[in-house]
Structures are given as structure tokens and as C-alpha cells.
Write a protein that holds these residues in place. Sequence first.
Motif, PDB file in Angstrom:
ATOM      1  N   ASN A   9       0.844  -1.192   0.000  1.00  0.00           N
ATOM      2  CA  ASN A   9       0.000   0.000   0.000  1.00  0.00           C
ATOM      3  C   ASN A   9       0.885   1.249   0.000  1.00  0.00           C
ATOM      4  O   ASN A   9       0.885   2.033   0.949  1.00  0.00           O
ATOM      5  CB  ASN A   9      -0.905  -0.005   1.242  1.00  0.00           C
ATOM      6  CG  ASN A   9      -2.225   0.688   0.989  1.00  0.00           C
ATOM      7  OD1 ASN A   9      -2.479   1.189  -0.092  1.00  0.00           O
ATOM      8  ND2 ASN A   9      -3.071   0.717   2.008  1.00  0.00           N
ATOM      9  N   PRO A  10       1.670   1.452  -1.073  1.00  0.00           N
ATOM     10  CA  PRO A  10       2.607   2.575  -1.101  1.00  0.00           C
ATOM     11  C   PRO A  10       1.876   3.907  -1.262  1.00  0.00           C
ATOM     12  O   PRO A  10       0.668   3.951  -1.528  1.00  0.00           O
ATOM     13  CB  PRO A  10       3.480   2.269  -2.317  1.00  0.00           C
ATOM     14  CG  PRO A  10       2.567   1.532  -3.237  1.00  0.00           C
ATOM     15  CD  PRO A  10       1.700   0.684  -2.336  1.00  0.00           C
ATOM     16  N   ALA A  11       2.630   4.983  -1.122  1.00  0.00           N
ATOM     17  CA  ALA A  11       2.032   6.313  -1.241  1.00  0.00           C
ATOM     18  C   ALA A  11       3.101   7.332  -1.586  1.00  0.00           C
ATOM     19  O   ALA A  11       4.294   7.120  -1.348  1.00  0.00           O
ATOM     20  CB  ALA A  11       1.354   6.705   0.075  1.00  0.00           C
ATOM     21  N   PRO A  59       3.317  -2.446  -5.705  1.00  0.00           N
ATOM     22  CA  PRO A  59       2.501  -2.170  -6.882  1.00  0.00           C
ATOM     23  C   PRO A  59       2.479  -0.667  -7.140  1.00  0.00           C
ATOM     24  O   PRO A  59       2.495   0.134  -6.199  1.00  0.00           O
ATOM     25  CB  PRO A  59       1.111  -2.685  -6.474  1.00  0.00           C
ATOM     26  CG  PRO A  59       1.088  -2.558  -4.983  1.00  0.00           C
ATOM     27  CD  PRO A  59       2.500  -2.769  -4.518  1.00  0.00           C
ATOM     28  N   ALA A  60       2.442  -0.268  -8.408  1.00  0.00           N
ATOM     29  CA  ALA A  60       2.426   1.155  -8.740  1.00  0.00           C
ATOM     30  C   ALA A  60       1.536   1.386  -9.945  1.00  0.00           C
ATOM     31  O   ALA A  60       1.619   0.667 -10.944  1.00  0.00           O
ATOM     32  CB  ALA A  60       3.842   1.654  -9.035  1.00  0.00           C
ATOM     33  N   GLY A  61       0.682   2.414  -9.843  1.00  0.00           N
ATOM     34  CA  GLY A  61      -0.210   2.724 -10.948  1.00  0.00           C
ATOM     35  C   GLY A  61      -0.500   4.204 -11.056  1.00  0.00           C
ATOM     36  O   GLY A  61      -0.446   4.939 -10.068  1.00  0.00           O
ATOM     37  N   GLY A  62      -0.813   4.641 -12.262  1.00  0.00           N
ATOM     38  CA  GLY A  62      -1.230   6.021 -12.488  1.00  0.00           C
ATOM     39  C   GLY A  62      -0.105   7.029 -12.335  1.00  0.00           C
ATOM     40  O   GLY A  62       1.077   6.689 -12.231  1.00  0.00           O
ATOM     41  N   LEU A  63      -0.487   8.311 -12.291  1.00  0.00           N
ATOM     42  CA  LEU A  63       0.486   9.390 -12.183  1.00  0.00           C
ATOM     43  C   LEU A  63       1.225   9.362 -10.852  1.00  0.00           C
ATOM     44  O   LEU A  63       2.428   9.646 -10.790  1.00  0.00           O
ATOM     45  CB  LEU A  63      -0.212  10.741 -12.376  1.00  0.00           C
ATOM     46  CG  LEU A  63      -0.779  11.013 -13.776  1.00  0.00           C
ATOM     47  CD1 LEU A  63      -1.515  12.356 -13.808  1.00  0.00           C
ATOM     48  CD2 LEU A  63       0.324  10.993 -14.821  1.00  0.00           C
ATOM     49  N   ASN A  64       0.508   9.022  -9.772  1.00  0.00           N
ATOM     50  CA  ASN A  64       1.179   8.932  -8.468  1.00  0.00           C
ATOM     51  C   ASN A  64       2.188   7.792  -8.446  1.00  0.00           C
ATOM     52  O   ASN A  64       3.247   7.907  -7.816  1.00  0.00           O
ATOM     53  CB  ASN A  64       0.151   8.748  -7.351  1.00  0.00           C
ATOM     54  CG  ASN A  64      -0.555  10.027  -6.978  1.00  0.00           C
ATOM     55  OD1 ASN A  64      -0.044  11.123  -7.211  1.00  0.00           O
ATOM     56  ND2 ASN A  64      -1.739   9.909  -6.400  1.00  0.00           N
ATOM     57  N   GLY A  65       1.858   6.701  -9.136  1.00  0.00           N
ATOM     58  CA  GLY A  65       2.813   5.594  -9.216  1.00  0.00           C
ATOM     59  C   GLY A  65       4.084   6.007  -9.940  1.00  0.00           C
ATOM     60  O   GLY A  65       5.194   5.653  -9.528  1.00  0.00           O
TER      61      GLY A  65
END
Length: 314
Positions: A9-11, A59-65
Amino acid sequence: MPIVSVTMNPAVDLFAVTETIHADTKSRCNKALEEPGGGGINVARNIQRLGTNTLVVFPAGGLNGERLKHLLERDGCRFQAVPVASETRQNFAITESSTGAMHHFVFPGPDLSAAELAACQQAIVGQHPAPEYLVLSGSIPASVPDNFYGELTQAANAQGTKVVLDSSGRALRGALYRGAYLAKLNRYEFAELGYPTDAPIDELKRQMAEEVAKGAVDVLIVTLARGGALLCSKDGERYYFMPPPSPIVSHVGAGDSFVSALVFHLQRGTPLREAFRYGIAAASTKVQTEGNQLTDFAKLAEVYAQTDTPRTES
């Protein structure tokens, strides 16, 4: 890679300061700091800075990823990002300078498909050679099954890897009694196992020993905020250390700093007693600084030297 850490659950963490937080109007911020965030990411960055190579999987997705990966590349932190469709979250912490209070806002994690979860699992347990330590840190998104960390623990054990748990709630409950080497819980997380939060220290030690005897983990640590931390192992080690009093600037990343210093020293061959003491000193050092990272190693050495010897030991 001797140490691999996991952040399901990264951020992207944003820190800012404002004079006063106003209701129903703008609260203008005059200071901002952007950092990669999530338990395993914080652990990996700290350990890398301490001097041992590590890899973080997330896991990484989208612009924040994409932003998260850029921030890690900037720091020179090795990572393996598993592509997912859902957007990586952003959290933020606002410090109100007029009161000194920090307001920490944490958002839900991404929705992960079964195929994306399988890809994450393969990335974690498919490392060759297998790492000495696997750190499973932080929360899991709602879409991740309760037993996800437990399955990773069993797979890691089969490869001879020692698993360190630093989680809570259903992620923690799904991983205990599955062969993990060590778990770090705070007092409230330990209470979720069915114990009161206000038990005296001697009673808490007995409860911890009970969980270890039942096979929860080989080494159980319970932190007590300003009251230090307790350790109980299946080999009969019992320690209670207290850090020196310190001002509190930010609690964000304190637990991750604890795990970072602990695992770093364990991997270097430091005895459990002293690695535990370093963990307490690292958490105490971190709360005295802004952001989510352990950066002041001169202060860490100073705090370590002042951290009390065990109050009780048997």
C-alpha cells in the motif's frame, strides 16, 4: 540482495506546515516536502542509507505511481514496481505551527486484481538468490486477502528467508502463526490479539511469552511509545529498554525506522539484544525530525548510548 522489503500500500507522502488550520476557508501552507511513502519503502530507504543494499517491491499505478518511482530513483533506492491499473495513493501530513499538532491524513489503497496480486507475489518470492530477510511492512489495501502476508511468509520460509512482520489488523492476523521470525507490534496492535491495553509491564511480558510459546513468531516485540519496548523470544530472551526523553516533531516513520535499524543490524550479525536496542534508539531519533526518514545518524549513536539497559531480564 540480502534484504527485500514489501509495501503493498505505497504512497506519495506530502508534508506541509501552516500557522493555523481554519474551518471553511483556506489554510495556506508555507513549507512542503514530498517523500516516497509506505512502510516497506521507508524501511528500504533507511537501510540503504545505513549502508546495506536492499530492494523494495510494491505495486504502482497512475500518475502517483510514476511520481513514486521518480522519487525513489532520485534517492538511488533499488525497487521493483509491479504495474497495476489503479492509481497509487497520496497521503499528507499538515503541522499547525501555532499548536505544534500534526494532522495526518491517510487515504485508501488501490484496487488490485487477482492477476496483479499474483504478479506481486511472484515478484516478492521469485527473487534469486533468496534474501536473508524479507520485511512485510505496512497495511494492505481492501482488495488484498487477509492471508496474503501469511502466504508470503510460508513461501519465504521454504527458501530459508527470515520474515519480519510490521503490520496491523487483518494483515497481521493473517500472518501470525505462519512461521515468521519476528513481529513488531505497538501496544494497541498487541491488544487486537485479545489482550487489554492497560496491563502492567510484568503481565504484558507474560502475555507476550504466551503468544511466543503458542508459535505466533520466534521473536515478539511490543512498543510502548514513550515507554520504550519489550522483547520476548522463543529462546528465552526477555528485554525491556527505555530511550531518553525527547521532543516530538513527527511520529511519521518512527515504527519504520525501528524496523530499519533492527533488521540492518541483524543482517550484519549484531546480537538480537543490541539490534533491538538500536531499533528503539532509531524510533526515538526519528520522532525528533520532520519527514518520514531516519537521517541523523550522529543523533542515533547518541540516543543509542543513552538508551537504558533492560529494566527486567530473565
